[in-house]
Design a protein around this motif. Structure first.
Motif, PDB file in Angstrom:
ATOM      1  N   ASP A   3      -9.158  -4.554  -4.777  1.00 48.57           N
ATOM      2  CA  ASP A   3      -8.303  -4.923  -5.905  1.00 48.57           C
ATOM      3  C   ASP A   3      -8.719  -4.182  -7.172  1.00 48.57           C
ATOM      4  OD1 ASP A   3      -7.489  -6.762  -4.009  1.00 48.57           O
ATOM      5  OD2 ASP A   3      -8.537  -8.451  -4.945  1.00 48.57           O
ATOM      6  N   VAL A   4     -10.027  -4.115  -7.365  1.00 52.40           N
ATOM      7  CA  VAL A   4     -10.580  -3.494  -8.563  1.00 52.40           C
ATOM      8  C   VAL A   4     -10.331  -1.987  -8.574  1.00 52.40           C
ATOM      9  CG1 VAL A   4     -12.763  -2.947  -9.723  1.00 52.40           C
ATOM     10  CG2 VAL A   4     -12.308  -5.287  -8.964  1.00 52.40           C
ATOM     11  N   LEU A   5     -10.563  -1.330  -7.442  1.00 53.01           N
ATOM     12  CA  LEU A   5     -10.348   0.109  -7.360  1.00 53.01           C
ATOM     13  C   LEU A   5      -8.874   0.465  -7.574  1.00 53.01           C
ATOM     14  CD1 LEU A   5     -12.671   1.008  -4.350  1.00 53.01           C
ATOM     15  CD2 LEU A   5     -13.053   1.555  -6.757  1.00 53.01           C
ATOM     16  N   MET A   6      -7.995  -0.297  -6.946  1.00 56.25           N
ATOM     17  CA  MET A   6      -6.569  -0.039  -7.119  1.00 56.25           C
ATOM     18  C   MET A   6      -6.131  -0.299  -8.552  1.00 56.25           C
ATOM     19  SD  MET A   6      -3.817   1.054  -5.827  1.00 56.25           S
ATOM     20  CE  MET A   6      -4.113   1.044  -4.060  1.00 56.25           C
ATOM     21  N   GLY A   7      -6.630  -1.362  -9.155  1.00 61.37           N
ATOM     22  CA  GLY A   7      -6.304  -1.654 -10.546  1.00 61.37           C
ATOM     23  C   GLY A   7      -6.753  -0.535 -11.473  1.00 61.37           C
ATOM     24  N   ALA A   8      -7.934   0.002 -11.230  1.00 65.59           N
ATOM     25  CA  ALA A   8      -8.443   1.107 -12.044  1.00 65.59           C
ATOM     26  C   ALA A   8      -7.537   2.320 -11.917  1.00 65.59           C
ATOM     27  CB  ALA A   8      -9.865   1.459 -11.611  1.00 65.59           C
ATOM     28  N   GLY A   9      -7.114   2.620 -10.694  1.00 65.47           N
ATOM     29  CA  GLY A   9      -6.235   3.768 -10.481  1.00 65.47           C
ATOM     30  C   GLY A   9      -4.904   3.615 -11.177  1.00 65.47           C
TER      31      GLY A   9
ATOM     32  N   GLN B 170       0.826  -1.197   0.000  1.00 66.61           N
ATOM     33  CA  GLN B 170       0.000   0.000   0.000  1.00 66.61           C
ATOM     34  C   GLN B 170       0.865   1.255   0.000  1.00 66.61           C
ATOM     35  OE1 GLN B 170      -2.570  -0.452   3.368  1.00 66.61           O
ATOM     36  NE2 GLN B 170      -3.679  -2.165   2.480  1.00 66.61           N
ATOM     37  N   ILE B 171       1.939   1.249   0.800  1.00 69.15           N
ATOM     38  CA  ILE B 171       2.845   2.395   0.827  1.00 69.15           C
ATOM     39  C   ILE B 171       3.489   2.582  -0.545  1.00 69.15           C
ATOM     40  CG2 ILE B 171       5.017   3.246   1.793  1.00 69.15           C
ATOM     41  CD1 ILE B 171       4.220   1.795   4.410  1.00 69.15           C
TER      42      ILE B 171
ATOM     43  N   LEU C 219      -8.877   6.888  -6.931  1.00 77.74           N
ATOM     44  CA  LEU C 219      -9.223   5.470  -7.026  1.00 77.74           C
ATOM     45  C   LEU C 219      -8.265   4.615  -6.205  1.00 77.74           C
ATOM     46  CD1 LEU C 219     -10.041   5.329 -10.837  1.00 77.74           C
ATOM     47  CD2 LEU C 219     -11.625   4.690  -9.000  1.00 77.74           C
ATOM     48  N   ALA C 220      -6.977   4.950  -6.248  1.00 82.94           N
ATOM     49  CA  ALA C 220      -5.997   4.186  -5.487  1.00 82.94           C
ATOM     50  C   ALA C 220      -6.232   4.323  -3.987  1.00 82.94           C
ATOM     51  CB  ALA C 220      -4.578   4.649  -5.843  1.00 82.94           C
ATOM     52  N   VAL C 221      -6.493   5.547  -3.542  1.00 79.35           N
ATOM     53  CA  VAL C 221      -6.761   5.780  -2.120  1.00 79.35           C
ATOM     54  C   VAL C 221      -8.035   5.054  -1.697  1.00 79.35           C
ATOM     55  CG1 VAL C 221      -7.375   7.530  -0.395  1.00 79.35           C
ATOM     56  CG2 VAL C 221      -5.521   7.965  -2.008  1.00 79.35           C
ATOM     57  N   ALA C 222      -9.060   5.090  -2.558  1.00 74.24           N
ATOM     58  CA  ALA C 222     -10.307   4.380  -2.256  1.00 74.24           C
ATOM     59  C   ALA C 222     -10.044   2.883  -2.117  1.00 74.24           C
ATOM     60  CB  ALA C 222     -11.339   4.634  -3.353  1.00 74.24           C
ATOM     61  N   GLY C 223      -9.153   2.351  -2.959  1.00 72.72           N
ATOM     62  CA  GLY C 223      -8.808   0.935  -2.872  1.00 72.72           C
ATOM     63  C   GLY C 223      -8.173   0.587  -1.540  1.00 72.72           C
ATOM     64  N   LEU C 224      -7.335   1.479  -1.037  1.00 74.60           N
ATOM     65  CA  LEU C 224      -6.702   1.241   0.262  1.00 74.60           C
ATOM     66  C   LEU C 224      -7.711   1.356   1.405  1.00 74.60           C
ATOM     67  CD1 LEU C 224      -3.366   3.237  -0.164  1.00 74.60           C
ATOM     68  CD2 LEU C 224      -3.807   0.824  -0.634  1.00 74.60           C
TER      69      LEU C 224
END
Length: 227
Positions: A191-197, A9-10, A46-51
């Motif tokens: 996983d999906v939100l981070m992948g989108a970001g 995540q970091i 999107l990446a922050v939302a994934g975390l």
């Protein structure tokens, strides 16, 4: 596993928060580099939302999805990730003018997809997060969703100014891929939100840096041989 996920995540936060702004370092006075808030906010959000949703929220959603659609299965998510990119290249091949020529679009598509997957696969190896179905420990982030959004951003960049329908179609297809990954019990919402970001961010990085890349690595011109 928790420690590895935290390290991943970091790593992702450092990429998402620094990669796009750093594209302009050393070239602030050059018209080759144009980084706007709109280039940074979507992928980072999107990446922050994934975390944020990783863990309890994602697991709760997955339980609900599995209870509602226990027998859901489709293979459409294996080929749909490429659809927006194929549409963009097909339009260019048919002579529909986009932001770049067909040759440049091909280069940008390759750079964006390869770059996005390098980041995604790297994070997968670090986090070793288990999939919902227990198949393996390569869940976070979703590679299929990364590819889908990288190609959706490509279509948006090339033809979004011509018609918003291209952007809607591209992002709609990518969102459907993300939803199918969850419904197929292959990935968590995080996983999906981070992948989108990552997918959107990687494509934006290469579109921002492409004028510089073309200047730095010019194509060799064919030398005319006198008859």
């Amino acid at each position: 596993m928790i420690l590895k996920a935290a390290r991943a995540q970091i790593f992702v936060l450092l990429i998402c928060c620094n990669l796009l702004p750093q594209a302009a370092i050393g070239q602030r006075d050059s018209t080759l580099w144009r980084v706007k808030a709109g280039d940074i906010i979507p992928p980072v959000s999107l990446a922050v939302a994934g975390l944020v949703v990783q863990g309890k929220i994602s697991r709760s959603l997955q339980r609900e999805v599995r209870s509602q659609y226990p027998s859901f299965h489709t293979n459409a998510d294996d080929f749909l990730p490429y659809a927006p990119g194929v549409v963009s290249l097909t339009l260019a091949s048919a002579g529909v003018k986009g932001k770049h020529s067909l040759g440049d679009q091909l280069i940008l598509a390759l750079l964006s997809n390869i770059g996005a997957q390098v980041v995604t696969q790297g994070v997968k190896r670090i986090s070793k997060y288990p999939r919902p179905n227990g198949e393996d420990n390569h869940s976070f982030p979703s590679g299929h969703t990364t590819t889908a959004f990288a190609n959706a951003e490509l279509l948006h960049q090339e033809y979004g100014d011509k018609s918003v329908l291209y952007s809607i179609g591209g992002y709609g297809t990518a969102s459907a891929v993300g939803a199918m990954r969850i419904l197929n019990n292959k990935h968590w919402l995080a996983d999906v939100l981070m992948g989108a970001g990552i997918g959107i961010g990687a494509t934006k990085v290469f579109y921002i840096s492409y004028p510089w890349l073309k200047q730095k690595f010019p194509r060799k011109k064919k030398i005319a041989v006198p008859k």
